[in-house]
Design an enzyme around this catalytic site. Sequence first.
Site, PDB file in Angstrom:
ATOM      1  N   LYS A  27      14.394  11.118 -27.057  1.00 15.04           N
ATOM      2  CA  LYS A  27      14.082  12.244 -27.944  1.00 15.04           C
ATOM      3  C   LYS A  27      12.835  12.994 -27.450  1.00 15.04           C
ATOM      4  O   LYS A  27      12.807  14.224 -27.366  1.00 15.04           O
ATOM      5  CB  LYS A  27      13.876  11.697 -29.368  1.00 15.04           C
ATOM      6  CG  LYS A  27      13.457  12.684 -30.428  1.00 15.04           C
ATOM      7  CD  LYS A  27      11.994  12.564 -30.881  1.00 15.04           C
ATOM      8  CE  LYS A  27      11.512  11.185 -31.237  1.00 15.04           C
ATOM      9  NZ  LYS A  27      10.109  11.076 -31.598  1.00 15.04           N
ATOM     10  N   LYS A  70       0.836  -1.211   0.000  1.00 14.74           N
ATOM     11  CA  LYS A  70       0.000   0.000   0.000  1.00 14.74           C
ATOM     12  C   LYS A  70       0.874   1.267   0.000  1.00 14.74           C
ATOM     13  O   LYS A  70       0.589   2.245  -0.690  1.00 14.74           O
ATOM     14  CB  LYS A  70      -0.925  -0.036   1.217  1.00 14.74           C
ATOM     15  CG  LYS A  70      -1.657   1.249   1.525  1.00 14.74           C
ATOM     16  CD  LYS A  70      -2.752   1.597   0.523  1.00 14.74           C
ATOM     17  CE  LYS A  70      -3.348   2.952   0.908  1.00 14.74           C
ATOM     18  NZ  LYS A  70      -4.439   3.386   0.082  1.00 14.74           N
TER      19      LYS A  70
HETATM   20  P1  NAD Z   1     -10.681   9.614   9.011  1.00 12.10           P
HETATM   21  O1  NAD Z   1      -9.879  10.613   9.742  1.00 12.10           O
HETATM   22  O2  NAD Z   1     -11.864  10.041   8.206  1.00 12.10           O
HETATM   23  O3  NAD Z   1     -11.199   8.474  10.030  1.00 12.10           O
HETATM   24  C1  NAD Z   1     -10.460   8.015  11.118  1.00 12.10           C
HETATM   25  C2  NAD Z   1     -11.456   7.656  12.217  1.00 12.10           C
HETATM   26  O4  NAD Z   1     -10.721   7.124  13.302  1.00 12.10           O
HETATM   27  C3  NAD Z   1     -12.235   8.865  12.731  1.00 12.10           C
HETATM   28  O5  NAD Z   1     -13.619   8.547  12.774  1.00 12.10           O
HETATM   29  C4  NAD Z   1     -11.656   9.092  14.121  1.00 12.10           C
HETATM   30  O6  NAD Z   1     -12.587   9.636  15.040  1.00 12.10           O
HETATM   31  C5  NAD Z   1     -11.247   7.687  14.496  1.00 12.10           C
HETATM   32  N1  NAD Z   1     -10.196   7.668  15.527  1.00 12.10           N
HETATM   33  C6  NAD Z   1      -9.013   8.338  15.526  1.00 12.10           C
HETATM   34  N2  NAD Z   1      -8.320   8.053  16.641  1.00 12.10           N
HETATM   35  C7  NAD Z   1      -9.078   7.175  17.345  1.00 12.10           C
HETATM   36  C8  NAD Z   1      -8.917   6.512  18.578  1.00 12.10           C
HETATM   37  N3  NAD Z   1      -7.814   6.698  19.310  1.00 12.10           N
HETATM   38  N4  NAD Z   1      -9.907   5.697  18.992  1.00 12.10           N
HETATM   39  C9  NAD Z   1     -11.011   5.491  18.258  1.00 12.10           C
HETATM   40  N5  NAD Z   1     -11.231   6.094  17.068  1.00 12.10           N
HETATM   41  C10 NAD Z   1     -10.269   6.914  16.620  1.00 12.10           C
HETATM   42  O7  NAD Z   1      -9.644   8.823   8.092  1.00 12.10           O
HETATM   43  P2  NAD Z   1      -9.969   7.931   6.786  1.00 12.10           P
HETATM   44  O8  NAD Z   1      -9.886   8.794   5.572  1.00 12.10           O
HETATM   45  O9  NAD Z   1     -11.183   7.116   7.050  1.00 12.10           O
HETATM   46  O10 NAD Z   1      -8.692   6.986   6.777  1.00 12.10           O
HETATM   47  C11 NAD Z   1      -8.560   5.874   7.654  1.00 12.10           C
HETATM   48  C12 NAD Z   1      -7.353   5.071   7.182  1.00 12.10           C
HETATM   49  O11 NAD Z   1      -7.559   4.626   5.838  1.00 12.10           O
HETATM   50  C13 NAD Z   1      -6.042   5.886   7.170  1.00 12.10           C
HETATM   51  O12 NAD Z   1      -4.993   5.055   7.578  1.00 12.10           O
HETATM   52  C14 NAD Z   1      -5.905   6.304   5.704  1.00 12.10           C
HETATM   53  O13 NAD Z   1      -4.561   6.534   5.332  1.00 12.10           O
HETATM   54  C15 NAD Z   1      -6.496   5.090   4.988  1.00 12.10           C
HETATM   55  N6  NAD Z   1      -7.067   5.352   3.665  1.00 12.10           N
HETATM   56  C16 NAD Z   1      -7.762   6.480   3.401  1.00 12.10           C
HETATM   57  C17 NAD Z   1      -8.299   6.687   2.133  1.00 12.10           C
HETATM   58  C18 NAD Z   1      -9.099   7.923   1.796  1.00 12.10           C
HETATM   59  O14 NAD Z   1      -9.262   8.206   0.579  1.00 12.10           O
HETATM   60  N7  NAD Z   1      -9.622   8.648   2.761  1.00 12.10           N
HETATM   61  C19 NAD Z   1      -8.129   5.708   1.127  1.00 12.10           C
HETATM   62  C20 NAD Z   1      -7.447   4.538   1.450  1.00 12.10           C
HETATM   63  C21 NAD Z   1      -6.914   4.360   2.714  1.00 12.10           C
END
Ligand code: NAD
Length: 308
Positions: A241, A170
């Site tokens: 080129k 990833k």
């Molecule tokens: P986001 O910030 O929208 O969601 C994260 C969630 O985790 C939130 O609801 C937050 O409240 C919760 N959270 C954070 N800390 C916490 C804790 N200590 N306890 C409980 N809940 C907690 O992020 P996202 O966009 O959903 O991304 C999540 C993961 O997926 C990341 O690792 C990101 O890199 C990956 N990802 C994101 C995308 C995208 O397009 N958004 C695509 C592929 C992968």
Amino acid sequence: MNIGFIGLGNMGGGMAANVLRAGHALTVHDLRRDAATPLLESGAAWADTPAELAVASDIVLTSLPGPREVEAIALGEGGILEGIGEGGVYIDLSTSSPTLIRSIAERFADKGVSVLDAPVSGGPVGARTGRLAVMVGGDRTVYERVKPALDAIGDKVSYIGGIGSGCVAKLMHNCIGYGLQTIVAECLTLGVKAGVEPGPLFEAISNGSVGRGSSFANTYPNTYLAGNFDPPSFALRLAHKDVSLALELAREYGVPMSVGNIAHQELTAALNRGWADQDSRIAMRLQEERAGNIEVRIENPDAHAQNA
Ligand code: NAD
């Protein structure tokens, strides 16, 4: 299966809804309780802590921002390790650190719990519609056992290798994406400054082999990954080129081209190896040397190509 889901954000919210839709019993947790409202209305249960959620679940899934949150939720006070029972499975769907998930897996193994890393690709729309690539690392027999749960969230679930392999894949995927984003920005700004309207420029590039994604579907599998550069499908001297002409245009119009210049240097160095009449993808071998003679060859490239 009883499934627990922690982290109901842009990605987790959609994925958890699909787990529920697939008929699994679901328990959820997030820092923000309101993020769980639609799931609770659809029949999910709430847990106040990750440990409490883990007690109620055969499989625990997390979709958290990054390594800091994953470590805290997995190993911290009131975390998954505290609650999960022997024989349970913890699967991290976050894009996180391969080294961290490897050390988490060791800690969980002491309790008889299996760990997989399964980061996803496809964005929030893919998370909602179930059209995600899921890149899974860990023990293959555990993967096969939990695949039905992963099939609920993605349409392209692949086993990549041992623990951490999903994260490695990833991270490489996203690094390629943002490297490409940089050169796309360079070329679109140069194209527009050189007098082409943005719409037709974008259309031309989209309709060309780059826009159609033929590098991953055909070219890399048939050339670089197969170690097959002769006869060329596009000779190195011709690629050199074209990039030279693009950089001349950049100088004429005063547009900096950092990545374009790096690409040009690679092609020039490859020419100096005497590779002018071989396929242009042979320039990728230079990085293999710099990486410490790492060969990237695939015996049956078609089996691993796009949409295989
Ligand atoms: P986001 O910030 O929208 O969601 C994260 C969630 O985790 C939130 O609801 C937050 O409240 C919760 N959270 C954070 N800390 C916490 C804790 N200590 N306890 C409980 N809940 C907690 O992020 P996202 O966009 O959903 O991304 C999540 C993961 O997926 C990341 O690792 C990101 O890199 C990956 N990802 C994101 C995308 C995208 O397009 N958004 C695509 C592929 C992968």
